[in-house]
Design a protein around this motif. Sequence first.
Motif, short mmCIF file in Angstrom:
data_model
loop_
_atom_site.label_atom_id
_atom_site.label_comp_id
_atom_site.label_asym_id
_atom_site.label_seq_id
_atom_site.Cartn_x
_atom_site.Cartn_y
_atom_site.Cartn_z
N ILE A 119 -8.97 -4.76 -13.19
CA ILE A 119 -8.07 -4.55 -14.32
C ILE A 119 -7.40 -3.19 -14.10
O ILE A 119 -8.08 -2.16 -14.07
CB ILE A 119 -8.81 -4.57 -15.66
N ALA A 120 -6.08 -3.23 -13.91
CA ALA A 120 -5.33 -2.00 -13.65
C ALA A 120 -4.43 -1.72 -14.85
O ALA A 120 -3.49 -2.47 -15.11
CB ALA A 120 -4.51 -2.14 -12.38
N GLU A 121 -4.71 -0.64 -15.56
CA GLU A 121 -3.94 -0.25 -16.75
C GLU A 121 -3.12 1.01 -16.43
O GLU A 121 -3.68 2.04 -16.00
CB GLU A 121 -4.89 0.04 -17.92
N ASP A 122 -1.80 0.88 -16.58
CA ASP A 122 -0.91 2.01 -16.33
C ASP A 122 -1.19 2.62 -14.95
O ASP A 122 -1.31 3.83 -14.80
CB ASP A 122 -1.06 3.06 -17.44
N SER A 123 -1.30 1.76 -13.96
CA SER A 123 -1.60 2.19 -12.59
C SER A 123 -0.47 1.72 -11.67
O SER A 123 0.07 0.63 -11.85
CB SER A 123 -2.94 1.63 -12.12
N GLY B 152 -12.04 -1.10 -12.86
CA GLY B 152 -10.92 -0.80 -13.74
C GLY B 152 -10.30 0.53 -13.39
O GLY B 152 -11.00 1.49 -13.04
N THR B 153 -8.97 0.59 -13.43
CA THR B 153 -8.26 1.84 -13.19
C THR B 153 -7.33 2.13 -14.37
O THR B 153 -6.74 1.21 -14.95
CB THR B 153 -7.43 1.80 -11.90
N VAL B 154 -7.21 3.38 -14.73
CA VAL B 154 -6.35 3.79 -15.84
C VAL B 154 -5.54 5.02 -15.42
O VAL B 154 -6.12 6.04 -15.01
CB VAL B 154 -7.17 4.12 -17.11
N GLY B 155 -4.22 4.90 -15.49
CA GLY B 155 -3.36 6.07 -15.28
C GLY B 155 -3.42 6.66 -13.89
O GLY B 155 -3.25 7.86 -13.72
N VAL B 156 -3.66 5.82 -12.88
CA VAL B 156 -3.73 6.35 -11.52
C VAL B 156 -2.50 5.93 -10.72
O VAL B 156 -1.80 4.97 -11.07
CB VAL B 156 -5.01 5.88 -10.80
#
Length: 470
Positions: free
Chosen positions: A294-298, A311-315
């Motif tokens: 799940i990639a959020e804002d990546s 999960g990744t956030v903001g990367v």
Amino acid sequence: MFIPVVMAGGSGTRLWPLSRKQFPKQFLNLTADNSMLQQTLQRLNGTAHGAPILVANESHRFLVAEQLREAGIHGGRILLEPFGRNTAPAIALAALMAAEDSPENTLLVLAADHVIADVAAFQAAIAQAETLAEQGRLVTFGIVPDAPETGYGYIRKGAELGEQGFEVAEFVEKPDLTTARDYLASGEFFWNSGMFMFKAGAFLAELEKHQPEVLAVCRQALAKLTSDTDFDRIPADIFEQCPDISVDYAVMEHTSLAAMVPLSAGWNDVGSWSALWQVADKDDQGNSLRGDVIAEDSRNSLVMAEHRLVGTVGVEDLVVVETKDAVMVAHRDRVQDVKKIVEQLKQQSRTEADANREVYRPWGHYDSIDSGERYQVKRICVAPGAKLSVQMHHHRAEHWVVVSGTAKVTCNDKEILLTENQSTFIPVGAVHSLENPGKIPLEVIEVQSGAYLGEDDIVRFEDLYGRAQI
């Protein structure tokens, strides 16, 4: 017609933690649903070629054989090197084998771990190269560059050879960025792909002229070759005398017969995680995601999850790779330094440097699920019709629980059949074996207990795969 020669002996670490010494990238499904080795052979479908010769490391022999079987490729020869001596000896051995039938046999030498997106363009280049090889040329494939790449060697084109290609004016080493930009602007330079085409006899004649010691040792090694059903084995005591040298340094940079065919076919040697990101499919944010991710804002990241949710956030511009026993996170601009992690692992004598948690054997594979003081738990999968060696252990006892399939178990003089949810105990010192007599894979949970649980605590008495010690 030509003979494919596939060099599958690499053990690179730049794609750690997926690629490791015991399971390097040529055996991985990095860009498709089949391995890079399988793709290398399958992209020759539709061309007129004979059975392939694969040059591989002894330690990867069962991986090569199994992947050929899976791909439906039969009749080829698997030539096993006891250790690597670079590309010149590997190609020399294959050329000598091909020349036994006829020195006029044409060889197409390929690496097992390259990506080529445009198969039609690649096959057209092969046809051009074959014409030049028939004229006695030693042909290399020069990749039409699309960027000032500093990670590749270059080839400068010389005079035209009809419509087929060019003479080679010179080979040059990996340049700095300024020089690479000049090469790109000139239109005279091509990336060195490490792929070749030539007649076996023509190559051997040039090798004898420029590196006679390599040829002499390879001839001696081939004379002492031992063969069984699946493999041709090179004797270590002879092969260790062979110089460690690339085919470029040994022959191509010295011969007057070198020719080059330009290739523009989406080639990539996938030498790093950033290179894999470049050739991978991406979403609208430039992310290449594989597995439970799940990639959020990546953005512009490569994220691979083999075993768990990631999960990744903001990367941005990251590489994240998760396996059963390791997680690696790197900036895409620093992926060349992944090898420094491997160096530290080796200094600390950690198994993650060389081996995956899931280990492949000729009979199937096992996964080390858990371990602690005096115990280890493995999930064992045995292929239909396969059998582990008849063996014993000095220091450990084993308890086997069948999860699925049917197990034929021999323990000393007793033989039993076990099915789902049944179990048995193997005492320390008992001579035993495990076999799958059924038509579906056999899955077993093995609990080991004892003072020493190393894989070298195995005394083999009988083995279907040539590993018996007694």
